[in-house]
Design an enzyme around this catalytic site. Structure first.
Site, PDB file in Angstrom:
ATOM      1  N   ASN A  86       0.850  -1.187   0.000  1.00  0.00           N
ATOM      2  CA  ASN A  86       0.000   0.000   0.000  1.00  0.00           C
ATOM      3  C   ASN A  86       0.885   1.236   0.000  1.00  0.00           C
ATOM      4  O   ASN A  86       1.852   1.310   0.774  1.00  0.00           O
ATOM      5  CB  ASN A  86      -0.914  -0.006   1.233  1.00  0.00           C
ATOM      6  CG  ASN A  86      -1.899  -1.157   1.203  1.00  0.00           C
ATOM      7  OD1 ASN A  86      -2.423  -1.512   0.153  1.00  0.00           O
ATOM      8  ND2 ASN A  86      -2.142  -1.764   2.357  1.00  0.00           N
ATOM      9  N   GLN A  93      -2.124   3.712   2.735  1.00  0.00           N
ATOM     10  CA  GLN A  93      -0.984   3.322   3.565  1.00  0.00           C
ATOM     11  C   GLN A  93      -1.129   3.955   4.940  1.00  0.00           C
ATOM     12  O   GLN A  93      -1.238   5.181   5.045  1.00  0.00           O
ATOM     13  CB  GLN A  93       0.318   3.783   2.904  1.00  0.00           C
ATOM     14  CG  GLN A  93       1.557   3.418   3.712  1.00  0.00           C
ATOM     15  CD  GLN A  93       2.850   3.892   3.054  1.00  0.00           C
ATOM     16  OE1 GLN A  93       2.816   4.484   1.965  1.00  0.00           O
ATOM     17  NE2 GLN A  93       3.967   3.654   3.697  1.00  0.00           N
ATOM     18  N   HIS A  99       6.481  -1.198   3.655  1.00  0.00           N
ATOM     19  CA  HIS A  99       6.266  -2.579   4.089  1.00  0.00           C
ATOM     20  C   HIS A  99       5.503  -3.336   3.027  1.00  0.00           C
ATOM     21  O   HIS A  99       4.638  -2.797   2.353  1.00  0.00           O
ATOM     22  CB  HIS A  99       5.523  -2.633   5.430  1.00  0.00           C
ATOM     23  CG  HIS A  99       4.239  -1.848   5.469  1.00  0.00           C
ATOM     24  ND1 HIS A  99       4.220  -0.481   5.641  1.00  0.00           N
ATOM     25  CD2 HIS A  99       2.946  -2.234   5.340  1.00  0.00           C
ATOM     26  CE1 HIS A  99       2.967  -0.065   5.619  1.00  0.00           C
ATOM     27  NE2 HIS A  99       2.170  -1.104   5.431  1.00  0.00           N
ATOM     28  N   HIS A 101       3.096  -6.562   2.468  1.00  0.00           N
ATOM     29  CA  HIS A 101       2.253  -7.590   3.071  1.00  0.00           C
ATOM     30  C   HIS A 101       2.436  -8.893   2.293  1.00  0.00           C
ATOM     31  O   HIS A 101       2.423  -8.892   1.050  1.00  0.00           O
ATOM     32  CB  HIS A 101       0.774  -7.214   2.986  1.00  0.00           C
ATOM     33  CG  HIS A 101       0.376  -5.972   3.720  1.00  0.00           C
ATOM     34  ND1 HIS A 101      -0.273  -6.002   4.933  1.00  0.00           N
ATOM     35  CD2 HIS A 101       0.528  -4.661   3.418  1.00  0.00           C
ATOM     36  CE1 HIS A 101      -0.519  -4.766   5.341  1.00  0.00           C
ATOM     37  NE2 HIS A 101      -0.046  -3.922   4.431  1.00  0.00           N
TER      38      HIS A 101
HETATM   39  P1  AMP Z   1      -0.855  -0.489   5.739  1.00  0.00           P
HETATM   40  O1  AMP Z   1      -2.316  -0.195   5.744  1.00  0.00           O
HETATM   41  O2  AMP Z   1      -0.374  -1.129   4.458  1.00  0.00           O
HETATM   42  O3  AMP Z   1      -0.020   0.719   6.129  1.00  0.00           O
HETATM   43  O4  AMP Z   1      -0.650  -1.617   6.816  1.00  0.00           O
HETATM   44  C1  AMP Z   1      -0.087  -1.418   8.066  1.00  0.00           C
HETATM   45  C2  AMP Z   1      -0.139  -2.754   8.749  1.00  0.00           C
HETATM   46  O5  AMP Z   1       0.690  -2.706   9.884  1.00  0.00           O
HETATM   47  C3  AMP Z   1      -1.542  -3.151   9.221  1.00  0.00           C
HETATM   48  O6  AMP Z   1      -1.899  -4.392   8.627  1.00  0.00           O
HETATM   49  C4  AMP Z   1      -1.375  -3.257  10.738  1.00  0.00           C
HETATM   50  O7  AMP Z   1      -2.145  -4.306  11.301  1.00  0.00           O
HETATM   51  C5  AMP Z   1       0.115  -3.509  10.875  1.00  0.00           C
HETATM   52  N1  AMP Z   1       0.701  -3.096  12.140  1.00  0.00           N
HETATM   53  C6  AMP Z   1       0.595  -1.890  12.744  1.00  0.00           C
HETATM   54  N2  AMP Z   1       1.308  -1.876  13.887  1.00  0.00           N
HETATM   55  C7  AMP Z   1       1.877  -3.094  14.015  1.00  0.00           C
HETATM   56  C8  AMP Z   1       2.730  -3.703  14.984  1.00  0.00           C
HETATM   57  N3  AMP Z   1       3.153  -3.048  16.075  1.00  0.00           N
HETATM   58  N4  AMP Z   1       3.122  -4.989  14.781  1.00  0.00           N
HETATM   59  C9  AMP Z   1       2.708  -5.674  13.708  1.00  0.00           C
HETATM   60  N5  AMP Z   1       1.916  -5.146  12.744  1.00  0.00           N
HETATM   61  C10 AMP Z   1       1.503  -3.875  12.893  1.00  0.00           C
END
Ligand code: AMP
Ligand code: ZN
Length: 116
Positions: A86, A93, A99, A101
């Site tokens: 994202n 995002q 990151h 997924h």
């Molecule tokens: P995005 O929407 O692509 O920015 O996804 C961010 C992702 O980070 C989401 O799926 C969250 O569940 C994940 N996330 C946020 N904080 C943490 C954390 N401390 N440990 C693991 N995953 C996280």
């Protein structure tokens, strides 16, 4: 970046369920999994998003993709997976550290279109 949650995970100052690490990358379980297998792969160095990468980052990005199958396999997704990056506001995002997924599991997965 001192206030970045994924930099803190990379530095080990906040915990995460790590599943892979090398010199450039770490991978850990998403805290709110959307699929039976939901792993995040991040560069250890802070890069905000795919919108801010430079040509110098190409090997790092290649390494993230190249490790996806190995990580998916080890996490229980032997027959394939999805990767999603994202990016920015339109990409919804939420965490401003690049990151990737990895979504998978024993059964086929639908597209990750719902935000939580
Ligand atoms: P995005 O929407 O692509 O920015 O996804 C961010 C992702 O980070 C989401 O799926 C969250 O569940 C994940 N996330 C946020 N904080 C943490 C954390 N401390 N440990 C693991 N995953 C996280
Ligand atoms: Zn960061």
């Amino acid at each position: 970046m001192s206030d970045c949650i994924f930099c803190k995970i990379a530095a080990g100052t906040i915990p995460a369920a790590r599943v892979y690490e090398d010199e450039q990358l770490i991978a850990f379980k998403d805290i709110a999994p959307q699929r039976p297998v939901h792993i995040l792969v991040i560069p250890k160095k802070h890069i905000t998003s795919l919108a801010t990468v430079s040509a110098d980052d190409a090997p790092l990005l290649g390494q993230m993709l190249a490790k996806a199958h190995e990580i998916a396999l080890a996490q229980g997704s032997p027959a394939g997976f999805r990767v999603i990056i994202n990016t920015g506001e339109i990409g919804q995002q939420e965490v401003q550290h690049l990151h990737m997924h990895i979504l998978g599991g024993p059964q086929p997965v639908g597209p990750m279109v719902q935000k939580h």
